[in-house]
Design a protein around this motif. Sequence first.
Motif, PDB file in Angstrom:
ATOM      1  N   PRO A 158      22.708  29.026  55.649  1.00 29.35           N
ATOM      2  CA  PRO A 158      22.118  27.749  56.061  1.00 29.35           C
ATOM      3  C   PRO A 158      21.577  27.833  57.482  1.00 29.35           C
ATOM      4  O   PRO A 158      22.059  28.616  58.306  1.00 29.35           O
ATOM      5  CB  PRO A 158      23.297  26.773  55.977  1.00 29.35           C
ATOM      6  CG  PRO A 158      24.496  27.639  56.215  1.00 29.35           C
ATOM      7  CD  PRO A 158      24.180  28.961  55.589  1.00 29.35           C
ATOM      8  N   GLU A 197      18.287  28.249  52.729  1.00 31.44           N
ATOM      9  CA  GLU A 197      19.529  28.955  52.451  1.00 31.44           C
ATOM     10  C   GLU A 197      19.349  29.969  51.322  1.00 31.44           C
ATOM     11  O   GLU A 197      19.941  31.062  51.341  1.00 31.44           O
ATOM     12  CB  GLU A 197      20.634  27.960  52.095  1.00 31.44           C
ATOM     13  CG  GLU A 197      22.011  28.601  51.953  1.00 31.44           C
ATOM     14  CD  GLU A 197      23.124  27.580  51.818  1.00 31.44           C
ATOM     15  OE1 GLU A 197      24.279  27.999  51.610  1.00 31.44           O
ATOM     16  OE2 GLU A 197      22.844  26.367  51.933  1.00 31.44           O
ATOM     17  N   GLY A 198      18.508  29.619  50.351  1.00 34.30           N
ATOM     18  CA  GLY A 198      18.257  30.543  49.258  1.00 34.30           C
ATOM     19  C   GLY A 198      17.477  31.768  49.710  1.00 34.30           C
ATOM     20  O   GLY A 198      17.732  32.884  49.240  1.00 34.30           O
ATOM     21  N   ARG A 212      18.166  23.707  51.201  1.00 36.94           N
ATOM     22  CA  ARG A 212      18.576  24.590  50.094  1.00 36.94           C
ATOM     23  C   ARG A 212      17.602  25.762  49.934  1.00 36.94           C
ATOM     24  O   ARG A 212      18.014  26.892  49.632  1.00 36.94           O
ATOM     25  CB  ARG A 212      18.668  23.792  48.791  1.00 36.94           C
ATOM     26  CG  ARG A 212      19.845  22.813  48.740  1.00 36.94           C
ATOM     27  CD  ARG A 212      20.091  22.329  47.320  1.00 36.94           C
ATOM     28  NE  ARG A 212      18.951  21.596  46.802  1.00 36.94           N
ATOM     29  CZ  ARG A 212      18.776  20.284  46.904  1.00 36.94           C
ATOM     30  NH1 ARG A 212      19.680  19.555  47.539  1.00 36.94           N
ATOM     31  NH2 ARG A 212      17.710  19.685  46.387  1.00 36.94           N
ATOM     32  N   ARG A 221      22.162  20.887  53.893  1.00 39.51           N
ATOM     33  CA  ARG A 221      22.339  21.497  52.578  1.00 39.51           C
ATOM     34  C   ARG A 221      22.008  20.555  51.426  1.00 39.51           C
ATOM     35  O   ARG A 221      21.809  21.006  50.294  1.00 39.51           O
ATOM     36  CB  ARG A 221      23.769  22.004  52.434  1.00 39.51           C
ATOM     37  CG  ARG A 221      24.043  23.265  53.235  1.00 39.51           C
ATOM     38  CD  ARG A 221      25.434  23.780  52.998  1.00 39.51           C
ATOM     39  NE  ARG A 221      25.572  25.166  53.418  1.00 39.51           N
ATOM     40  CZ  ARG A 221      26.693  25.871  53.304  1.00 39.51           C
ATOM     41  NH1 ARG A 221      27.772  25.321  52.773  1.00 39.51           N
ATOM     42  NH2 ARG A 221      26.730  27.136  53.691  1.00 39.51           N
ATOM     43  N   LYS A 222      21.954  19.252  51.696  1.00 39.08           N
ATOM     44  CA  LYS A 222      21.654  18.293  50.637  1.00 39.08           C
ATOM     45  C   LYS A 222      20.148  18.103  50.439  1.00 39.08           C
ATOM     46  O   LYS A 222      19.725  17.466  49.474  1.00 39.08           O
ATOM     47  CB  LYS A 222      22.313  16.948  50.939  1.00 39.08           C
ATOM     48  CG  LYS A 222      23.838  16.993  50.863  1.00 39.08           C
ATOM     49  CD  LYS A 222      24.427  15.609  51.082  1.00 39.08           C
ATOM     50  CE  LYS A 222      25.945  15.638  50.953  1.00 39.08           C
ATOM     51  NZ  LYS A 222      26.556  14.296  51.149  1.00 39.08           N
ATOM     52  N   SER A 223      19.335  18.617  51.366  1.00 36.80           N
ATOM     53  CA  SER A 223      17.886  18.479  51.248  1.00 36.80           C
ATOM     54  C   SER A 223      17.303  19.711  50.560  1.00 36.80           C
ATOM     55  O   SER A 223      17.871  20.804  50.626  1.00 36.80           O
ATOM     56  CB  SER A 223      17.245  18.315  52.630  1.00 36.80           C
ATOM     57  OG  SER A 223      17.232  19.551  53.322  1.00 36.80           O
ATOM     58  N   TRP A 224      16.146  19.550  49.920  1.00 40.33           N
ATOM     59  CA  TRP A 224      15.523  20.680  49.230  1.00 40.33           C
ATOM     60  C   TRP A 224      15.045  21.727  50.222  1.00 40.33           C
ATOM     61  O   TRP A 224      15.023  22.925  49.921  1.00 40.33           O
ATOM     62  CB  TRP A 224      14.380  20.198  48.341  1.00 40.33           C
ATOM     63  CG  TRP A 224      13.187  19.662  49.084  1.00 40.33           C
ATOM     64  CD1 TRP A 224      12.956  18.363  49.420  1.00 40.33           C
ATOM     65  CD2 TRP A 224      12.069  20.414  49.561  1.00 40.33           C
ATOM     66  NE1 TRP A 224      11.765  18.246  50.098  1.00 40.33           N
ATOM     67  CE2 TRP A 224      11.192  19.487  50.192  1.00 40.33           C
ATOM     68  CE3 TRP A 224      11.707  21.755  49.525  1.00 40.33           C
ATOM     69  CZ2 TRP A 224       9.979  19.870  50.765  1.00 40.33           C
ATOM     70  CZ3 TRP A 224      10.509  22.148  50.104  1.00 40.33           C
ATOM     71  CH2 TRP A 224       9.663  21.213  50.715  1.00 40.33           C
TER      72      TRP A 224
END
Length: 220
Positions: free
Chosen positions: A86, A80-81, A77, A71-74
Amino acid sequence: MNWDMYWAPIRLSLQVALVSSILAAAIGVAAAWWISRKSFRGKTIVETVFMLPLVLPPTVVGFLLLVVFGRKSWIGRMIEGIFNAPIIFSWWAAVVASIVVAFPLVYQTMKVGFASVDRDLEDAGRSIGAGEWQVFRYISFPLAFSSFVSAYILGFARSLGEFGATLMIAGNIPGKTQTVPTAIYVAVDAGNMTMAWAWTVSMIVISFLLLLITGRRTKG
């Protein structure tokens, strides 16, 4: 013995192996064709990167995948978007881990297969106006098809047996991400040797049959 508990990891392992081996085969064939037909600066480095998952500890591969898709990587993210969930600790995480570890086997096998194709036949196709895609589709790939079958089976078997990277990125959620290798680990840790043996025998039988098929095709 609880048969539902027994079959669930086997079904999931086969599903993960099927999807990941198809994707690994597609990527591996494309990469092997590109590498075997192109010359460029840094080619050796690229090939070394392709083969790294084969020699790296599975936990290292899993950690890197966790960083890339977390979740900390682009990338994490973005996924997940798009999917509103995730990829980490999901069924698809197990697929991703299996693709990465199976890819080097597919790539190396197909590279050898394409190297065995007579370049004169490819050049003859080009001389009568065939494009690179036509040369690949009608000449190179059919002549290397035996290697492709072996590459796919090896990729499937490797995906089926993946443990370390899968445990790192997909976890061990019964009925969701628990594959046979992780199920065996948990069963042994809990002292449930009956289930551990049942899953172990199943994996041995499936892997033996896959390697037997590969060996027969290689002889052929």
